[in-house]
Write an enzyme that holds these catalytic residues in place. Structure first.
Site, PDB file in Angstrom:
ATOM      1  N   GLY A 146       8.752  -3.199   8.695  1.00  0.00           N
ATOM      2  CA  GLY A 146       9.098  -3.404   7.588  1.00  0.00           C
ATOM      3  C   GLY A 146       9.966  -2.711   7.368  1.00  0.00           C
ATOM      4  O   GLY A 146      10.513  -3.363   6.243  1.00  0.00           O
TER       5      GLY A 146
ATOM      6  N   ASP B  15       3.150   5.266   2.315  1.00  0.00           N
ATOM      7  CA  ASP B  15       2.305   6.038   1.795  1.00  0.00           C
ATOM      8  C   ASP B  15       1.437   7.039   1.610  1.00  0.00           C
ATOM      9  O   ASP B  15       1.802   7.974   0.802  1.00  0.00           O
ATOM     10  CB  ASP B  15       1.331   4.383   2.183  1.00  0.00           C
ATOM     11  CG  ASP B  15       0.541   3.959   1.513  1.00  0.00           C
ATOM     12  OD1 ASP B  15      -0.242   5.130   1.370  1.00  0.00           O
ATOM     13  OD2 ASP B  15       0.647   3.063   0.915  1.00  0.00           O
ATOM     14  N   SER B  16       0.358   7.330   2.360  1.00  0.00           N
ATOM     15  CA  SER B  16      -0.404   8.518   3.009  1.00  0.00           C
ATOM     16  C   SER B  16       0.457   8.813   3.264  1.00  0.00           C
ATOM     17  O   SER B  16       1.064  10.622   2.966  1.00  0.00           O
ATOM     18  CB  SER B  16      -1.086   8.016   4.196  1.00  0.00           C
ATOM     19  OG  SER B  16      -1.013   7.784   5.432  1.00  0.00           O
TER      20      SER B  16
HETATM   21  C1  PRP Z   1       3.804   0.687   7.093  1.00  0.00           C
HETATM   22  C2  PRP Z   1       5.652   1.056   6.715  1.00  0.00           C
HETATM   23  C3  PRP Z   1       4.760   2.256   6.950  1.00  0.00           C
HETATM   24  C4  PRP Z   1       3.738   2.958   6.951  1.00  0.00           C
HETATM   25  C5  PRP Z   1       3.108   3.760   6.036  1.00  0.00           C
HETATM   26  O1  PRP Z   1       3.701  -0.501   7.816  1.00  0.00           O
HETATM   27  O2  PRP Z   1       5.917   0.079   7.324  1.00  0.00           O
HETATM   28  O3  PRP Z   1       5.127   2.527   8.506  1.00  0.00           O
HETATM   29  O4  PRP Z   1       2.867   1.163   6.750  1.00  0.00           O
HETATM   30  O5  PRP Z   1       1.997   3.569   5.491  1.00  0.00           O
HETATM   31  P1  PRP Z   1       1.586   5.602   5.967  1.00  0.00           P
HETATM   32  O6  PRP Z   1       2.954   6.482   5.143  1.00  0.00           O
HETATM   33  O7  PRP Z   1       0.120   5.061   4.814  1.00  0.00           O
HETATM   34  O8  PRP Z   1       1.657   5.941   7.690  1.00  0.00           O
HETATM   35  P2  PRP Z   1       2.470  -1.553   8.515  1.00  0.00           P
HETATM   36  O9  PRP Z   1       1.756  -0.670   9.338  1.00  0.00           O
HETATM   37  O10 PRP Z   1       2.116  -1.957   7.347  1.00  0.00           O
HETATM   38  O11 PRP Z   1       3.370  -2.247   9.790  1.00  0.00           O
HETATM   39  P3  PRP Z   1       5.162  -3.497   9.375  1.00  0.00           P
HETATM   40  O12 PRP Z   1       5.554  -2.137   8.891  1.00  0.00           O
HETATM   41  O13 PRP Z   1       4.833  -3.557  10.855  1.00  0.00           O
HETATM   42  O14 PRP Z   1       4.119  -3.946   8.218  1.00  0.00           O
END
Ligand code: PRP
Length: 187
Positions: free
Chosen positions: A53, A112-113
């Protein structure tokens, strides 16, 4: 002179939450702050982008930096096929360079979390880095499960699903130039 068309909202996109100009201005501000705060650094700053991301945010940010820096990447996963973090963060790919003794700035697209950034901060601290800071483009404070420190923040946003500027929904919409709110459709 040609102008670049702004991609229209598709039916699964509700609205543009943050437009491209607003993102660009904020990225400039953050880069300026980093340039100032790291100006007397005794070594290069290592930007560690969290794949996938953060790749667009990182690309724009690093091109505004005037301090010596290098770019590296790490890949983690905690979501599996769910839209909620399992809290079980797995490393899929580590940085290419050894970061021991280095000044590290972790670059995240969204918090997020907090499980992912919490894992990363613990992981990098245990590698004896010279310093560790975090930069996060988007924060959803309402979703937080674990306390983590953000040193540089782009925008705090409400608890809605967002895509664009690197963020995806099932790999869709990552390359939109803006951040849009979307309604996930289950097929
Ligand atoms: C997303 C984002 C963060 C994580 C945040 O990654 O890029 O790394 O989630 O979420 P959290 O605070 O709940 O841990 P994702 O797993 O969607 O992968 P991507 O970036 O490859 O889409």
């Amino acid at each position: 002179m040609s102008s670049i068309a702004i991609p229209a909202l598709t039916s699964d996109l509700v609205r543009i939450l943050i437009d491209a100009d607003t993102i660009a201005r904020r990225v400039n501000d953050l880069a300026r702050q980093i340039n100032t705060e790291y100006k007397d650094i005794d070594d290069k700053l290592i930007l560690v982008g969290v794949l996938k991301g953060s790749f667009i945010f990182l690309a724009d940010l690093c091109r505004k930096l005037e301090i010596p820096h290098e770019v590296d990447f790490i890949s983690l996963s905690s979501y599996g096929n769910s839209d909620q973090s399992t809290g079980n963060v797995r490393m899929i790919m580590d940085t290419r360079e050894n970061v021991e003794g280095k000044h590290v700035l972790i670059v995240e697209d969204i918090l997020d979390s907090g499980y992912t950034l919490d894992y990363l901060c613990r992981n990098f601290t245990s590698r004896n880095v010279a310093s560790l800071k975090t930069i996060v483009l988007l924060d959803k404070p309402d979703r937080r499960k674990v306390d983590v420190e953000i040193d540089y923040l782009g925008f705090a946003i409400p608890d809605v699903w967002v895509v664009g500027y690197g963020l995806d929904y099932a790999e869709k919409h990552r390359t939109l130039p803006y951040i849009a709110e979307m309604t996930p459709v289950t097929e």
